[in-house]
Motif scaffolding. Structure first.
Motif, PDB file in Angstrom:
ATOM      1  N   HIS A 156       0.828  -1.206   0.000  1.00 61.05           N
ATOM      2  CA  HIS A 156       0.000   0.000   0.000  1.00 61.05           C
ATOM      3  C   HIS A 156       0.863   1.258   0.000  1.00 61.05           C
ATOM      4  O   HIS A 156       0.587   2.221  -0.736  1.00 61.05           O
ATOM      5  CB  HIS A 156      -0.914   0.011   1.229  1.00 61.05           C
ATOM      6  N   LEU A 157       1.900   1.282   0.838  1.00 62.21           N
ATOM      7  CA  LEU A 157       2.736   2.480   0.917  1.00 62.21           C
ATOM      8  C   LEU A 157       3.524   2.700  -0.357  1.00 62.21           C
ATOM      9  O   LEU A 157       3.681   3.847  -0.816  1.00 62.21           O
ATOM     10  CB  LEU A 157       3.678   2.386   2.116  1.00 62.21           C
ATOM     11  N   ALA A 158       4.029   1.628  -0.971  1.00 66.02           N
ATOM     12  CA  ALA A 158       4.758   1.779  -2.229  1.00 66.02           C
ATOM     13  C   ALA A 158       3.843   2.330  -3.321  1.00 66.02           C
ATOM     14  O   ALA A 158       4.240   3.215  -4.097  1.00 66.02           O
ATOM     15  CB  ALA A 158       5.350   0.428  -2.649  1.00 66.02           C
ATOM     16  N   LEU A 159       2.625   1.815  -3.368  1.00 66.80           N
ATOM     17  CA  LEU A 159       1.670   2.325  -4.354  1.00 66.80           C
ATOM     18  C   LEU A 159       1.321   3.781  -4.075  1.00 66.80           C
ATOM     19  O   LEU A 159       1.161   4.588  -5.015  1.00 66.80           O
ATOM     20  CB  LEU A 159       0.409   1.462  -4.345  1.00 66.80           C
ATOM     21  N   ALA A 160       1.183   4.136  -2.802  1.00 65.78           N
ATOM     22  CA  ALA A 160       0.899   5.537  -2.461  1.00 65.78           C
ATOM     23  C   ALA A 160       2.017   6.453  -2.926  1.00 65.78           C
ATOM     24  O   ALA A 160       1.770   7.524  -3.507  1.00 65.78           O
ATOM     25  CB  ALA A 160       0.688   5.661  -0.950  1.00 65.78           C
ATOM     26  N   ARG A 161       3.252   6.049  -2.679  1.00 59.99           N
ATOM     27  CA  ARG A 161       4.376   6.855  -3.158  1.00 59.99           C
ATOM     28  C   ARG A 161       4.349   6.974  -4.681  1.00 59.99           C
ATOM     29  O   ARG A 161       4.664   8.030  -5.237  1.00 59.99           O
ATOM     30  CB  ARG A 161       5.699   6.235  -2.709  1.00 59.99           C
ATOM     31  N   GLY A 162       3.981   5.894  -5.345  1.00 57.10           N
ATOM     32  CA  GLY A 162       3.896   5.936  -6.805  1.00 57.10           C
ATOM     33  C   GLY A 162       2.878   6.935  -7.316  1.00 57.10           C
ATOM     34  O   GLY A 162       3.003   7.453  -8.431  1.00 57.10           O
ATOM     35  N   HIS A 163       1.868   7.222  -6.509  1.00 60.24           N
ATOM     36  CA  HIS A 163       0.861   8.229  -6.867  1.00 60.24           C
ATOM     37  C   HIS A 163       1.220   9.607  -6.334  1.00 60.24           C
ATOM     38  O   HIS A 163       0.411  10.535  -6.430  1.00 60.24           O
ATOM     39  CB  HIS A 163      -0.505   7.803  -6.345  1.00 60.24           C
ATOM     40  N   GLY A 164       2.414   9.741  -5.762  1.00 59.46           N
ATOM     41  CA  GLY A 164       2.888  11.054  -5.336  1.00 59.46           C
ATOM     42  C   GLY A 164       2.726  11.377  -3.876  1.00 59.46           C
ATOM     43  O   GLY A 164       3.070  12.485  -3.445  1.00 59.46           O
ATOM     44  N   ALA A 165       2.213  10.459  -3.071  1.00 59.38           N
ATOM     45  CA  ALA A 165       2.048  10.737  -1.647  1.00 59.38           C
ATOM     46  C   ALA A 165       3.403  10.846  -0.955  1.00 59.38           C
ATOM     47  O   ALA A 165       4.375  10.190  -1.337  1.00 59.38           O
ATOM     48  CB  ALA A 165       1.219   9.642  -0.979  1.00 59.38           C
ATOM     49  N   GLU A 166       3.447  11.666   0.073  1.00 63.53           N
ATOM     50  CA  GLU A 166       4.632  11.762   0.918  1.00 63.53           C
ATOM     51  C   GLU A 166       4.392  10.934   2.168  1.00 63.53           C
ATOM     52  O   GLU A 166       3.358  11.082   2.830  1.00 63.53           O
ATOM     53  CB  GLU A 166       4.906  13.216   1.308  1.00 63.53           C
ATOM     54  N   ILE A 167       5.341  10.066   2.503  1.00 67.02           N
ATOM     55  CA  ILE A 167       5.234   9.208   3.684  1.00 67.02           C
ATOM     56  C   ILE A 167       6.354   9.606   4.633  1.00 67.02           C
ATOM     57  O   ILE A 167       7.526   9.545   4.274  1.00 67.02           O
ATOM     58  CB  ILE A 167       5.364   7.713   3.322  1.00 67.02           C
ATOM     59  N   ARG A 168       6.003   9.998   5.831  1.00 67.01           N
ATOM     60  CA  ARG A 168       7.012  10.396   6.812  1.00 67.01           C
ATOM     61  C   ARG A 168       6.963   9.474   8.021  1.00 67.01           C
ATOM     62  O   ARG A 168       5.906   9.289   8.628  1.00 67.01           O
ATOM     63  CB  ARG A 168       6.751  11.819   7.308  1.00 67.01           C
ATOM     64  N   GLU A 169       8.111   8.926   8.388  1.00 64.75           N
ATOM     65  CA  GLU A 169       8.217   8.156   9.612  1.00 64.75           C
ATOM     66  C   GLU A 169       8.769   9.040  10.724  1.00 64.75           C
ATOM     67  O   GLU A 169       9.169  10.185  10.479  1.00 64.75           O
ATOM     68  CB  GLU A 169       9.096   6.923   9.401  1.00 64.75           C
ATOM     69  N   HIS A 170       8.779   8.513  11.959  1.00 64.91           N
ATOM     70  CA  HIS A 170       9.255   9.266  13.131  1.00 64.91           C
ATOM     71  C   HIS A 170       8.538  10.612  13.242  1.00 64.91           C
ATOM     72  O   HIS A 170       9.151  11.629  13.576  1.00 64.91           O
ATOM     73  CB  HIS A 170      10.768   9.479  13.064  1.00 64.91           C
TER      74      HIS A 170
END
Length: 373
Positions: A156-170
């Motif tokens: 899910h997260l890889a696909l989200a990044r592929g659609h341009g989403a920014e994922i931030r940890e910490h």
């Protein structure tokens, strides 16, 4: 990076199962105008097999189950990765718990889900891995199966990044604050202005929502043990179904899938007594399932008092949608994320989610919503 005053539209709080799914489905609809925040590190999760069931114990869940399966297949289609393996599933109940089988069969009939009822002799003949005393009832549903939750979340997260989403940890979220024009998402060193927020923070949900009221949830604990069984073929996914056994203790089991191990789950706290009961159960009923213990871990999850999911907008604040999955299984993970994305983009869902609303009595607390965890 999005800063206060930007045109960032949607923020997802939590990148576990539901949050990662919501991030994907939101970004699929809205592209890069999605930010997902996770308080822990991402990418380090071990294999985590979870059962999936087309047949559910409650009508509200059963009404969503076909769409949940279709949603998993959609994610497989766009990712090219196998996520849901159908192994078939057994529900076994001893004499004291046999009424559960009858209730489950009634739900199946109402929702046109096929199943087989099995007596002990038929159960032993089909699956000799089980040892039964002769007083048990069993129900088999052929489309139950397994999803690797860690793999699904990463997908899910890889696909989200592929659609341009920014994922931030910490990036732990400390509070949400509603203003007339936006919702403020408060981090340790930043305040993000969002048009819509999806909260999928599991056991952290009540703390995140505290500034908007609260939520009445308890924290459930499941002890999960993996075993290095030497009987790999007997307990392979091609030969062995996922199962739930209702008796003195309710336990659930998954055969060898992904990890070269079998997995047994049991609700409760106090690892020593639970471990002894798991060992006794396996010795009596599924002896080949056991082997050297690889690891035992605790899964914590937020659960309302009525045991149902939480899916809907915060009462009085429709810009904030909340999702809490009330099952350790993975059946509804991607679908709930998809529904949360619908709520965040259109304000409604095409799926029947009225039974899971936040204003139902089971989520009410005196004067305010508040966690009992």
């Amino acid at each position: 990076m999005s800063r206060p005053g930007s045109d960032l539209r949607h923020v997802v709080v939590g990148c576990g199962g539901l949050g990662s799914a919501a991030a994907y489905w939101l970004s699929r609809a809205m592209g890069g105008r999605v930010l997902a925040l996770e308080q822990h590190a991402l990418g380090g999760s071990a294999h985590d097999a979870r059962p999936v069931h087309l047949l559910q114990h409650h009508d509200a869940d059963a009404a969503l189950a076909p769409a949940a399966y279709a949603t998993w297949r959609d994610v497989e289609r766009v990712s090219g990765l196998p996520l849901l393996t159908e192994t078939g599933g057994l529900v076994i109940a001893d004499d004291a718990a046999r009424r559960r089988i009858g209730r489950l069969a009634a739900v199946a009939d109402r929702h046109d889900v096929d199943f087989e009822l099995l007596d002990p002799r038929a159960l032993r003949r089909r699956w000799p891995q089980f040892r039964v005393t002769g007083t048990e009832d069993a129900l088999h549903q052929r489309r139950s199966g397994i999803v690797d939750a860690a793999r699904a979340g990463a997908t899910h997260l890889a696909l989200a990044r592929g659609h341009g989403a920014e994922i931030r940890e910490h990036s732990p979220v400390r509070a949400l604050r509603a203003t007339p024009s936006h919702v403020e998402v408060v981090l340790d060193d930043e305040v993000i202005r969002a048009e819509r927020v999806v909260v999928a923070a599991d056991v952290g949900t009540t703390e995140v929502l505290d500034g908007l009221g609260g939520l009445s949830l308890t924290v459930a604990r499941e002890q999960v043990t993996s075993y290095a069984t030497p009987h790999l073929l007997d307990f392979s996914s091609a030969r062995f179904p996922v199962f739930t056994w209702h008796g003195a203790d309710d336990v659930s089991g998954i055969g060898v899938h992904g990890e070269v191990a079998t997995t047994l789950g049991q609700h409760g706290a106090g690892d020593g007594p639970l471990r002894r009961r798991r060992e006794e159960f396996l010795a009596e009923h599924v002896p080949g399932f056991a082997g050297p213990e690889i690891a035992t871990r605790s899964r914590l999850s937020a659960v309302p008092s009525d045991g149902h999911h939480v899916i809907g907008a915060v009462p009085g604040e429709p810009r904030v949608a909340v999702g809490v999955g009330a099952r350790p299984e993975a059946t509804f993970t991607s679908l709930i994320g998809r529904i949360l994305a619908e709520l965040a983009t259109t304000g409604s869902s095409r799926h029947p989610i009225g039974a899971f609303a936040l204003d139902r009595p089971a989520l009410a607390a005196p004067s305010r919503w508040r966690s009992h965890a």
